[in-house]
Design a protein around this motif. Structure first.
Motif, PDB file in Angstrom:
ATOM      1  N   ASN A 352     -16.534 -10.694  -1.887  1.00 49.95           N
ATOM      2  CA  ASN A 352     -16.345  -9.233  -2.031  1.00 49.95           C
ATOM      3  C   ASN A 352     -16.619  -8.524  -0.718  1.00 49.95           C
ATOM      4  N   PRO A 353     -15.702  -8.607   0.238  1.00 47.25           N
ATOM      5  CA  PRO A 353     -15.971  -7.985   1.542  1.00 47.25           C
ATOM      6  C   PRO A 353     -16.120  -6.473   1.442  1.00 47.25           C
ATOM      7  N   ILE A 354     -16.841  -5.917   2.411  1.00 52.05           N
ATOM      8  CA  ILE A 354     -16.983  -4.451   2.450  1.00 52.05           C
ATOM      9  C   ILE A 354     -15.635  -3.862   2.846  1.00 52.05           C
ATOM     10  N   GLN A 355     -15.134  -2.926   2.012  1.00 52.00           N
ATOM     11  CA  GLN A 355     -13.853  -2.275   2.332  1.00 52.00           C
ATOM     12  C   GLN A 355     -14.118  -1.092   3.257  1.00 52.00           C
ATOM     13  N   THR A 356     -15.061  -0.265   2.837  1.00 48.15           N
ATOM     14  CA  THR A 356     -15.371   0.905   3.660  1.00 48.15           C
ATOM     15  C   THR A 356     -16.766   1.426   3.302  1.00 48.15           C
ATOM     16  N   ILE A 357     -17.284   2.259   4.184  1.00 44.31           N
ATOM     17  CA  ILE A 357     -18.557   2.921   3.897  1.00 44.31           C
ATOM     18  C   ILE A 357     -18.272   4.418   3.819  1.00 44.31           C
ATOM     19  N   ASN A 358     -18.713   5.042   2.743  1.00 49.10           N
ATOM     20  CA  ASN A 358     -18.502   6.493   2.560  1.00 49.10           C
ATOM     21  C   ASN A 358     -19.798   7.242   2.852  1.00 49.10           C
ATOM     22  N   SER A 359     -19.786   8.544   2.609  1.00 48.67           N
ATOM     23  CA  SER A 359     -20.966   9.353   2.928  1.00 48.67           C
ATOM     24  C   SER A 359     -22.213   8.871   2.193  1.00 48.67           C
ATOM     25  N   ASN A 360     -22.036   8.356   0.961  1.00 42.82           N
ATOM     26  CA  ASN A 360     -23.215   7.924   0.197  1.00 42.82           C
ATOM     27  C   ASN A 360     -22.985   6.616  -0.556  1.00 42.82           C
ATOM     28  N   SER A 361     -22.058   5.802  -0.061  1.00 48.55           N
ATOM     29  CA  SER A 361     -21.805   4.548  -0.793  1.00 48.55           C
ATOM     30  C   SER A 361     -21.190   3.477   0.098  1.00 48.55           C
ATOM     31  N   ILE A 362     -21.343   2.236  -0.394  1.00 46.33           N
ATOM     32  CA  ILE A 362     -20.611   1.109   0.211  1.00 46.33           C
ATOM     33  C   ILE A 362     -19.565   0.693  -0.810  1.00 46.33           C
ATOM     34  N   GLU A 363     -18.323   0.585  -0.350  1.00 46.78           N
ATOM     35  CA  GLU A 363     -17.242   0.173  -1.250  1.00 46.78           C
ATOM     36  C   GLU A 363     -16.926  -1.291  -0.968  1.00 46.78           C
ATOM     37  N   LYS A 366     -16.773  -3.129  -5.937  1.00 45.14           N
ATOM     38  CA  LYS A 366     -17.092  -1.913  -6.666  1.00 45.14           C
ATOM     39  C   LYS A 366     -17.879  -0.979  -5.737  1.00 45.14           C
ATOM     40  N   SER A 367     -18.212   0.161  -6.250  1.00 43.63           N
ATOM     41  CA  SER A 367     -18.875   1.144  -5.403  1.00 43.63           C
ATOM     42  C   SER A 367     -20.396   1.063  -5.572  1.00 43.63           C
ATOM     43  N   TYR A 368     -21.108   0.988  -4.448  1.00 41.96           N
ATOM     44  CA  TYR A 368     -22.574   0.963  -4.493  1.00 41.96           C
ATOM     45  C   TYR A 368     -23.094   2.263  -3.899  1.00 41.96           C
ATOM     46  N   GLU A 369     -23.647   3.107  -4.753  1.00 34.98           N
ATOM     47  CA  GLU A 369     -24.197   4.381  -4.270  1.00 34.98           C
ATOM     48  C   GLU A 369     -25.559   4.129  -3.622  1.00 34.98           C
ATOM     49  N   ILE A 370     -25.741   4.619  -2.416  1.00 41.74           N
ATOM     50  CA  ILE A 370     -27.011   4.344  -1.710  1.00 41.74           C
ATOM     51  C   ILE A 370     -27.534   5.574  -0.955  1.00 41.74           C
ATOM     52  N   ASP A 371     -28.871   5.557  -0.708  1.00 44.84           N
ATOM     53  CA  ASP A 371     -29.493   6.591   0.133  1.00 44.84           C
ATOM     54  C   ASP A 371     -29.746   6.060   1.539  1.00 44.84           C
ATOM     55  N   THR A 372     -30.011   4.755   1.616  1.00 43.49           N
ATOM     56  CA  THR A 372     -30.402   4.147   2.900  1.00 43.49           C
ATOM     57  C   THR A 372     -29.573   2.902   3.146  1.00 43.49           C
TER      58      THR A 372
END
Ligand code: N01
Length: 534
Positions: A352-363, A366-372
């Protein structure tokens, strides 16, 4: 007021105020030279200044991971733990700097940007962000793991949460309580920090590209009886360690797995798992060189992972499938156990490679919502600190160009076309495949003796011959090809950085290396050219 155009003149300039630079300063001062250290950071420490992530500690026992050059120092200093934590190691280095009155020889917050050899006056000209220097000798004490690797993940610039990197950790204590944290990378830095971050974070997502072998440290308070025993014969103990393959006590047993009953091997591996830490790899002499023997040890560790980690899918993802030791072995406190926590989630980046990083998540899948987001993505190892500075030798040759196909050095100390330039624990020396501390001291002593010899023998310039360098690197590779180190992707061979030349750089075998560098000296620095005539 100082003149900004003034060129500051020294006999020797040392770059870097870590363990290597500090000792080199002391030694050259004792030789009577006018010396300065130029240090990018605002304080001493090198690796131990920058890598202050939670859980950072040495994984070679502190009684060995320390200076040996001064008997009173090694007798008087008392480590509190078997493997000391980063703050204590930094405190020790500060103590050494004060004890030997070295601080006034260090220029802080000066980053060397270029170094150029002047063939007319046979001196080096260095430029920093603040000043220019001229010196006869230029000594790079810039470390093997000092330039962070920061992969360019798509969208990372859009991340609005807290972005941290283990190799450049903030000085303020980080509190992850109530936070959703992601960490990318599962090398030594991640393996040390994950168990501690997991205790605080609400959720911890571990993004793993390749699993690692790790052995329990069994760290604890210093065993006073062991300390007493070693201190009673400290110099003898240190000398004995130079005779061990990796320069570390008790890491080179001569028995072979190939010649031992499997039941007995398993009993011994169990004992080593319980107590040896990194020494697990040298527990049998054939683990580093015989693929079948290596597989027995590797399988032992994989079984341990499967015993510890309760979820069989997670356990399976945590099991490496390459030779144990092929990547730098890790030593941990509760790493695999951490994956039994409900708030810790392992994500396999190969599937499951990282597709992109958004303002508050790693895609990823699936989407992983993160603070740090924590990058534990390693270093441009062994050469990065040198190739990141614009170094120009004879005939305007740039070091970066000379090393484009792979770094070459004679003994890991000298480089052809770069006169009077020395590297401490450079590529082609045991460095990262040894206990760094005695290897640093060995190089500093060698370089100091060499400069002294040049002064005594009225020599102005030393440089490695191209032939000596070629032959040396062939030997480095010949030895490596006899081991399990070369067929695994690792930072030992540049495979962790896409655009980097793939070449295996450490010299394997401290005793042979020690003998060979002594022989070079005994034969009046054979392989080096003095006062080359153009
Ligand atoms: O770095 P590493 P480190 N996408 O290179 C991953 C010493 N040290 O800082 O293996 C996704 O080991 C990379 O994956 P892969 C010690 O010598 C000592 O942890 O390349 N992942 C790997 O998992 C050690 O070996 C101590 O597939 C990416 C991780 O990041 C050395 O320093 C403590 C990626 C990097 O691991 C380096 O350790 C700490 C990408 N694009 C460190 N790029 C002691 O105990 C990289 N990774 C003394």
């Amino acid at each position: 007021m100082s003149n900004v155009n003034e060129v500051k003149e020294f006999d020797a300039v040392i770059i870097g105020a870590g363990f290597a630079g500090i000792y080199q300063l002391l030694k050259l001062r004792r030789l009577g030279l006018n010396v300065i250290i130029l240090e990018k950071a605002d304080q001493i420490g090198g690796t131990w200044h920058w890598n202050r992530y939670p859980g950072a500690r040495c994984d070679i026992p502190s009684l060995e991971y320390s200076y040996q050059f001064d008997e009173s120092l090694q007798q008087e200093w008392n480590w509190t733990e078997k493997y000391s934590a980063q703050p204590e190691i930094l405190e020790y280095l500060n103590h050494v700097a004060d004890r030997f009155e070295l601080r006034d020889g260090i220029q802080f917050e000066e980053e060397v940007q270029s170094a150029k050899f002047n063939e007319d006056n046979l001196k080096w000209n260095l430029s920093t962000n603040k000043a220019t220097y001229q010196t006869k000798f230029c000594i790079f004490a810039t470390g093997c793991l000092s330039v962070p690797n920061k992969p360019n993940f798509d969208g990372i610039e859009n991340f609005e949460g807290e972005l941290l990197q283990t190799s450049n950790w903030p000085h303020e204590e980080q509190d992850f309580t109530g936070r959703k944290v992601a960490i990318i990378g599962t090398g030594s830095s991640a393996i040390q920090s994950i168990p501690i971050i997991a205790e605080q974070a609400e959720e911890l997502y571990v993004f793993q590209r390749t699993p690692n072998y790790s052995i329990p440290s069994n760290n604890g308070p210093m065993d006073k009886s062991i300390e007493k025993e070693i201190k009673a014969r400290y110099s003898e103990f240190r000398q004995e360690n130079y005779l061990n393959g990796f320069g570390i006590a008790g890491i080179s047993d001569e028995s072979l797995i190939a010649e031992t009953e499997l039941e007995e091997v398993h009993q011994q591996l169990e004992e080593n798992w319980q107590s040896a830490g990194l020494g697990f790899f040298g527990g049998y002499a054939d683990i580093p060189i015989d693929k079948d023997a290596n597989e027995v040890a590797a399988d032992f560790v994989r079984n341990k992972i499967k015993e510890i980690v309760k979820n069989p899918d997670t356990a399976s993802l945590l099991c490496p499938d390459y030779h144990i030791g092929g990547k730098r072995l890790c030593v941990d406190t509760g790493y695999f156990e951490t994956f039994n926590r409900e708030n810790v989630h392992l994500i396999d980046l190969k599937a499951n490679p990282i597709q992109t990083i958004n303002s508050n998540s790693i895609e990823a899948h699936k989407s992983y919502e993160i603070d740090t987001l924590i990058l534990a993505t390693g270093f441009d190892a062994m050469t990065g600190a040198l190739t990141n500075i614009d170094i120009t030798g004879r005939e305007n040759i740039k070091l970066k160009d000379q090393w484009e196909e792979g770094a070459k050095s004679y003994l890991g100390i000298g480089i052809s076309n770069f006169p009077n330039l020395f590297t401490i624990t450079g590529p082609g020396s045991p460095s990262v495949l040894s206990n760094m501390m005695p290897s640093i001291e060995q190089h500093v002593n060698w370089i100091t003796d060499c400069i002294d010899w040049m002064i005594q023998n009225d020599k102005a310039v030393i440089e490695s011959s191209e032939t000596a360098e070629e032959e040396w690197m062939s030997l480095v590779n010949e030895i490596a090809d006899m081991t399990v180190f070369t067929d695994t992707k690792s930072w030992y061979n540049g495979s962790n950085i896409e655009e980097k030349a793939k070449a295996f750089l450490p010299f394997i075998g401290v005793p042979v290396y020690t003998e060979m560098i002594e022989e070079v000296v005994n034969e009046d620095y054979k392989g080096f050219i003095f006062d080359r005539m153009n």
